[in-house]
Design an enzyme around this catalytic site. Sequence first.
Site, PDB file in Angstrom:
ATOM      1  N   ASN A  51       1.964  71.819  20.735  1.00 41.44           N
ATOM      2  CA  ASN A  51       2.214  71.267  22.065  1.00 41.44           C
ATOM      3  C   ASN A  51       3.264  72.116  22.772  1.00 41.44           C
ATOM      4  O   ASN A  51       3.784  73.077  22.198  1.00 41.44           O
ATOM      5  CB  ASN A  51       2.638  69.795  21.970  1.00 41.44           C
ATOM      6  CG  ASN A  51       3.897  69.630  21.145  1.00 41.44           C
ATOM      7  OD1 ASN A  51       4.971  70.111  21.510  1.00 41.44           O
ATOM      8  ND2 ASN A  51       3.770  68.970  19.995  1.00 41.44           N
ATOM      9  N   LYS A  75     -10.115  82.540   7.788  1.00 45.39           N
ATOM     10  CA  LYS A  75     -10.388  82.431   9.226  1.00 45.39           C
ATOM     11  C   LYS A  75     -11.826  81.940   9.467  1.00 45.39           C
ATOM     12  O   LYS A  75     -12.761  82.441   8.839  1.00 45.39           O
ATOM     13  CB  LYS A  75     -10.195  83.818   9.855  1.00 45.39           C
ATOM     14  CG  LYS A  75     -10.267  83.811  11.349  1.00 45.39           C
ATOM     15  CD  LYS A  75     -10.020  85.198  11.916  1.00 45.39           C
ATOM     16  CE  LYS A  75     -10.395  85.219  13.379  1.00 45.39           C
ATOM     17  NZ  LYS A  75     -10.548  86.568  13.897  1.00 45.39           N
ATOM     18  N   PRO A 135       2.149  61.201   9.519  1.00 48.18           N
ATOM     19  CA  PRO A 135       3.171  60.176   9.288  1.00 48.18           C
ATOM     20  C   PRO A 135       4.069  60.066  10.512  1.00 48.18           C
ATOM     21  O   PRO A 135       4.321  61.069  11.184  1.00 48.18           O
ATOM     22  CB  PRO A 135       3.952  60.716   8.084  1.00 48.18           C
ATOM     23  CG  PRO A 135       3.685  62.189   8.059  1.00 48.18           C
ATOM     24  CD  PRO A 135       2.306  62.370   8.642  1.00 48.18           C
ATOM     25  N   ASP A 136       4.528  58.861  10.817  1.00 43.60           N
ATOM     26  CA  ASP A 136       5.516  58.683  11.886  1.00 43.60           C
ATOM     27  C   ASP A 136       6.885  58.791  11.223  1.00 43.60           C
ATOM     28  O   ASP A 136       7.355  57.858  10.564  1.00 43.60           O
ATOM     29  CB  ASP A 136       5.331  57.320  12.565  1.00 43.60           C
ATOM     30  CG  ASP A 136       6.236  57.168  13.788  1.00 43.60           C
ATOM     31  OD1 ASP A 136       7.380  57.700  13.763  1.00 43.60           O
ATOM     32  OD2 ASP A 136       5.815  56.538  14.769  1.00 43.60           O
ATOM     33  N   ILE A 137       7.510  59.956  11.376  1.00 42.76           N
ATOM     34  CA  ILE A 137       8.747  60.267  10.650  1.00 42.76           C
ATOM     35  C   ILE A 137       9.849  59.276  11.027  1.00 42.76           C
ATOM     36  O   ILE A 137      10.518  58.701  10.166  1.00 42.76           O
ATOM     37  CB  ILE A 137       9.196  61.713  10.953  1.00 42.76           C
ATOM     38  CG1 ILE A 137       8.057  62.692  10.653  1.00 42.76           C
ATOM     39  CG2 ILE A 137      10.440  62.069  10.133  1.00 42.76           C
ATOM     40  CD1 ILE A 137       8.275  64.097  11.182  1.00 42.76           C
ATOM     41  N   PHE A 189      13.212  59.632  20.815  1.00 37.81           N
ATOM     42  CA  PHE A 189      12.970  60.170  22.145  1.00 37.81           C
ATOM     43  C   PHE A 189      11.544  59.802  22.516  1.00 37.81           C
ATOM     44  O   PHE A 189      10.680  59.753  21.654  1.00 37.81           O
ATOM     45  CB  PHE A 189      13.126  61.698  22.157  1.00 37.81           C
ATOM     46  CG  PHE A 189      14.487  62.139  22.581  1.00 37.81           C
ATOM     47  CD1 PHE A 189      15.571  61.992  21.721  1.00 37.81           C
ATOM     48  CD2 PHE A 189      14.705  62.680  23.843  1.00 37.81           C
ATOM     49  CE1 PHE A 189      16.840  62.382  22.103  1.00 37.81           C
ATOM     50  CE2 PHE A 189      15.978  63.078  24.240  1.00 37.81           C
ATOM     51  CZ  PHE A 189      17.039  62.928  23.371  1.00 37.81           C
ATOM     52  N   LYS A 229       8.102  50.899  22.681  1.00 39.95           N
ATOM     53  CA  LYS A 229       8.195  51.880  21.591  1.00 39.95           C
ATOM     54  C   LYS A 229       9.445  51.642  20.749  1.00 39.95           C
ATOM     55  O   LYS A 229       9.420  51.724  19.529  1.00 39.95           O
ATOM     56  CB  LYS A 229       8.217  53.291  22.193  1.00 39.95           C
ATOM     57  CG  LYS A 229       7.973  54.382  21.188  1.00 39.95           C
ATOM     58  CD  LYS A 229       7.669  55.710  21.868  1.00 39.95           C
ATOM     59  CE  LYS A 229       6.212  55.809  22.303  1.00 39.95           C
ATOM     60  NZ  LYS A 229       5.901  57.108  22.907  1.00 39.95           N
ATOM     61  N   LYS A 252       9.100  50.733  16.780  1.00 35.40           N
ATOM     62  CA  LYS A 252       9.673  51.601  15.741  1.00 35.40           C
ATOM     63  C   LYS A 252      10.922  50.989  15.114  1.00 35.40           C
ATOM     64  O   LYS A 252      11.496  51.556  14.196  1.00 35.40           O
ATOM     65  CB  LYS A 252       9.984  52.986  16.321  1.00 35.40           C
ATOM     66  CG  LYS A 252       8.760  53.713  16.856  1.00 35.40           C
ATOM     67  CD  LYS A 252       8.873  55.220  16.791  1.00 35.40           C
ATOM     68  CE  LYS A 252       7.714  55.862  17.553  1.00 35.40           C
ATOM     69  NZ  LYS A 252       7.282  57.141  17.003  1.00 35.40           N
TER      70      LYS A 252
END
Length: 400
Positions: free
Chosen positions: A215, A294, A310-312, A328, A342, A346
């Site tokens: 990203n 490749k 995984p959501d760290i 964040f 959120k 979390k």
Amino acid sequence: MGAASMASMQGKRILLGLTGGVAAYKSAELTRLFIKAGADVRVVMTEAATRFIGPVTLQALSGQAVYTDLWDPRIADNMAHIELSRDRDLMLVAPATADFLAKIANGLADDLLSTLCIARRCLLLVAPAMNVEMWSSPATQRNVALLRADGVTVLGPAAGDQACGETGMGRMLEPEQIFAELMSQFAPRLLRGKRVLVTAGPTFEPIDPVRGITNISSGKMGYAVAQAAVEAGAEVTLVSGGTSLVTPAGVTRIDVQSARDMRDAVMTRVKKCDVFIAVAAVADYHVVGAKSQKIKRGDGNLTLELAPNPDILAEVAKLPRAPFCVGFAAETEKLHEYAQAKRKKKKIPLLAANLAQHAFGQDTNALTLFDDKGEHVLPRAPKIVLARQLLAHVAAMLRR
Ligand code: C5P
């Protein structure tokens, strides 16, 4: 943000040195900012600086006598070169010319200001200002490296238009930026003794050895948070995805690629930390069965299967003795609604939210902090300024 954003330098004693550059006029404004913030400013000018701006101007702005002469009869025993810096908290030379940097890098002391630099006991900061070629010359770069190694803080320079008509690196930082740097030098060590773990940058999810999904996160906000945490006295580890940024001084950096690498790097270190700040833009999915060779081009469609990462942050927040967790959130719309949801999902005490289109890759940002007391707006500012405000908020919450 109350005290954290109040620009107070009450009682701080600064020795401001000016050397001979066009940017000397900016130091008049800088003096005004220091005085307005309550600082005690003693100005020392080189002979050349007085060709660019009159000592009378700085005397009027600082409300004190300005010194230019090593042999100033106003100081007893001819000890001006020592006396003038002894009661100071900090020395700042702005503008600092190429010649002046060369002198102090090599310990030369043939006028009042250079003698004060070598005889000082306090911190020294310099704000270089010169032509782009002078700045990039090997000699200046060597001198700057020497000064840094000696513990001198070099502020800037910045890139942009120059008085000589050329464009490039060498402009002195703006007075507001130098002011902010000094504010941080005077900042109380709010996180002294705390261990802070920060994630930053993008993750990269391989498809094959030469391709992947990533990203547009630049890592700038996370690096600013790491730097601000060091400034606040913390011991800082930065787990970083791929960026081209320089590691802030004093930060231990661990480079990772994928979200799962980042998770592992975080989980092995998180038990020893007091605060975890997840700034990284972690990919939500990875490619199932990434190829070790490749992938060759074919005629038909190619389908990638993606599995969730995984959501760290959520995993850390769930730990039995979880550190203080800060998240964040970059949203493209409905910031407030999504951010509070959120934070609750979390189960974290603090979430900093921004609009992605106003933040990614930029040097400035605007944040809204969400905690159990509601929301706190941090207006647009350089990321380092926001990072300092965020950490002041974290420190205040830790004290509660
Ligand atoms: O992607 P999301 O909006 O849920 O990210 C919010 C916060 O969670 C950020 O602080 C981010 O660093 C963190 N996060 C994480 N691991 C993920 C996804 C997000 O730590 N897999």
